[in-house]
Design a protein around this motif. Structure first.
Motif, mmCIF file in Angstrom:
data_model
loop_
_atom_site.group_PDB
_atom_site.id
_atom_site.type_symbol
_atom_site.label_atom_id
_atom_site.label_comp_id
_atom_site.label_asym_id
_atom_site.label_seq_id
_atom_site.Cartn_x
_atom_site.Cartn_y
_atom_site.Cartn_z
ATOM 1 N N ARG A 91 3.769 10.856 1.644
ATOM 2 C CA ARG A 91 4.466 11.104 2.982
ATOM 3 C C ARG A 91 4.452 12.231 4.338
ATOM 4 O O ARG A 91 4.255 13.419 3.047
ATOM 5 C CB ARG A 91 6.070 10.592 2.252
ATOM 6 N N GLN A 92 4.232 12.310 4.916
ATOM 7 C CA GLN A 92 3.704 13.068 6.226
ATOM 8 C C GLN A 92 5.551 14.330 6.397
ATOM 9 O O GLN A 92 6.237 13.303 6.672
ATOM 10 C CB GLN A 92 3.792 12.819 7.583
ATOM 11 N N ASP B 195 9.485 6.010 10.287
ATOM 12 C CA ASP B 195 9.014 5.492 8.810
ATOM 13 C C ASP B 195 10.051 4.561 8.432
ATOM 14 O O ASP B 195 10.990 4.993 8.952
ATOM 15 C CB ASP B 195 8.912 6.876 8.062
ATOM 16 N N THR C 105 0.627 -1.454 0.041
ATOM 17 C CA THR C 105 -0.005 -0.131 0.099
ATOM 18 C C THR C 105 1.031 1.304 -0.004
ATOM 19 O O THR C 105 1.511 1.537 0.983
ATOM 20 C CB THR C 105 -0.522 0.321 1.457
ATOM 21 N N ARG C 106 0.098 2.778 -0.791
ATOM 22 C CA ARG C 106 0.963 3.533 -0.718
ATOM 23 C C ARG C 106 0.284 4.606 0.969
ATOM 24 O O ARG C 106 -0.571 4.533 0.965
ATOM 25 C CB ARG C 106 1.079 4.160 -2.034
ATOM 26 N N ARG C 107 1.423 4.954 1.340
ATOM 27 C CA ARG C 107 1.123 6.026 2.346
ATOM 28 C C ARG C 107 1.696 7.305 2.044
ATOM 29 O O ARG C 107 2.626 7.427 1.033
ATOM 30 C CB ARG C 107 1.765 5.803 4.113
ATOM 31 N N GLU D 144 3.937 -1.892 12.251
ATOM 32 C CA GLU D 144 2.974 -0.950 12.916
ATOM 33 C C GLU D 144 2.851 -0.291 14.252
ATOM 34 O O GLU D 144 2.945 1.132 14.146
ATOM 35 C CB GLU D 144 1.673 -1.584 13.136
ATOM 36 N N HIS E 56 5.221 2.845 13.092
ATOM 37 C CA HIS E 56 4.142 3.947 12.724
ATOM 38 C C HIS E 56 3.557 4.552 13.378
ATOM 39 O O HIS E 56 3.126 5.712 13.291
ATOM 40 C CB HIS E 56 3.658 2.980 11.789
#
Length: 381
Positions: A30-31, A337, A26-28, A329, A332
């Motif tokens: 980036r923050q 990251d 999955t793609r998140r 997880e 995260h």
């Protein structure tokens, strides 16, 4: 006309199979807040204001894009200057720019190899090298990882008129380094060419950051040297360096070079600036080396399942996909990251956290990472 039901069923089956195996990616988005231990920006140059300013000025002066392929009218003076600088840095006669590292490896192998060629791959080579071999139609054999004796046995059995040994310099998932001296020796013994993809070594290892091959091994020992610009140099794109005959051949026959738009000039300008920084400011590399030593020392003290790497790539070998996902997880949720690497990127049973260190990290950043990893080791193993 209705969409073919058979096609939908095929895609659904592939999706369900991968999801059941806990291998669905999955793609998140980036923050900016989390601590970044997943990026390949090893020297922090993607965040360097000088590199950013060079990119902006290059785009302002020369345009946002090159407008055409290198062989039409997209080859600008800034591209020529960058190729010359990359050739000088790696001790080669010439260099040739590609838009990405993947395109470089596809183009090189497609242009050089054919059905009369035998290509010998380290078993842990990057996917782009394997795909380039498949595209070429050559016969490929994979030797055991970093096993020179196995490579020599395979080469001795080959009756192909042309032989090519291909290896990563720094292996992207394990972080260990190829034995370049041994690869040079065995290639010459079997009258083969040697190709090293030093994507993760350039800028980080060697004299002046010139990589695993650097200027120690010239074009007669390592005829084909590939590097990417989007890792330690912090920009984007790739190059191949070698003698003039090789570069002329690739300019004519590497389809992923011939039939694509040239690199945006702002990227080329930024890369030139980054290359200058790498060569003139060794303190970034020295800081990174201290981080690597500190992280490894502390990780071993905590009995974390650390891989055998002295590079910025520090894998924690967790084995199962489910264990990996639990650790990932937890990280995260803590705002850290880290790459969670599962099959098919790595072999089954070898899922790992791929931790990458950067000169931008502080000792405090590394301590925060170690604290959460220690908690994971104690609580969610």
């Amino acid at each position: 006309m209705p969409v073919s039901k058979a096609w939908h069923e095929r895609l659904i089956s592939a999706r369900d199979t991968r999801q059941c195996a806990q291998q669905w990616r999955t793609r998140r988005i980036r923050q900016p807040a989390p601590l970044d231990f997943a990026s390949n920006d090893y020297l922090g140059l993607a965040q360097d204001s000088r590199v950013q300013a060079a990119q902006a000025e290059g785009a302002r002066r020369l345009g946002a894009g090159a407008g055409a392929s290198h062989l039409v009218n997209g080859h600008l003076a800034i591209h020529e200057a960058l190729e010359e600088a990359l050739a000088a840095w790696t001790g080669r006669e010439r260099a040739l720019l590609f838009s990405t590292g993947y395109m470089a490896n596809l183009g090189i192998l497609q242009a050089l190899a054919d059905t009369h060629t035998a290509i010998f791959h380290d078993r842990l080579n990057h996917a782009s090298l394997l795909d380039g071999s498949a595209l070429s139609g050559a016969r490929s054999r994979r030797y055991h990882h970093n096993d020179i004796d196995d490579l020599s046995r395979l080469m001795a059995r080959s009756i192909s008129t042309h032989k090519l040994v291909v290896s990563d310099g720094v292996f992207s998932m394990d972080g260990d380094i190829a034995d370049i001296a041994a690869l040079v020796r065995v290639s010459q013994q079997h009258d083969a060419w040697l190709m090293i993809d030093d994507a993760h070594g350039l800028g980080v290892t060697g004299v002046n950051g010139s990589g695993c091959v650097g200027t120690r091994w010239g074009s007669t020992q390592v005829p084909i040297l590939v590097g990417t610009l989007g890792k330690a140099l912090g920009t984007a794109g790739a190059f191949v360096a070698g003698d003039a005959l090789l570069i002329d051949h690739l300019t004519q026959f590497a389809r992923s070079y011939v039939y694509t738009t040239a690199q945006p000039p702002g990227i080329a300008a930024a890369t030139l600036e980054a290359l200058t920084i790498v060569q003139r400011e060794p303190e970034h590399r020295e800081r990174l080396e201290r981080h690597i030593g500190y992280f490894r020392e502390e990780a071993m003290r905590l009995n974390l399942p650390l891989g055998n790497s002295l590079t910025p790539i520090q894998p924690l070998l967790l084995g199962s996909e489910s264990r990996l996902l639990r650790w990932a997880e937890r990280l995260h949720l803590a705002g850290i990251d880290v790459g969670a690497i599962r099959p098919p990127t790595v072999p089954r049973g070898e899922s790992r956290l791929r931790i990458t260190l950067s000169a931008l990290h502080s000792r405090s950043d590394i301590n925060q990472l170690l604290e959460i990893l220690d908690a994971c080791h104690e609580e969610v193993s």
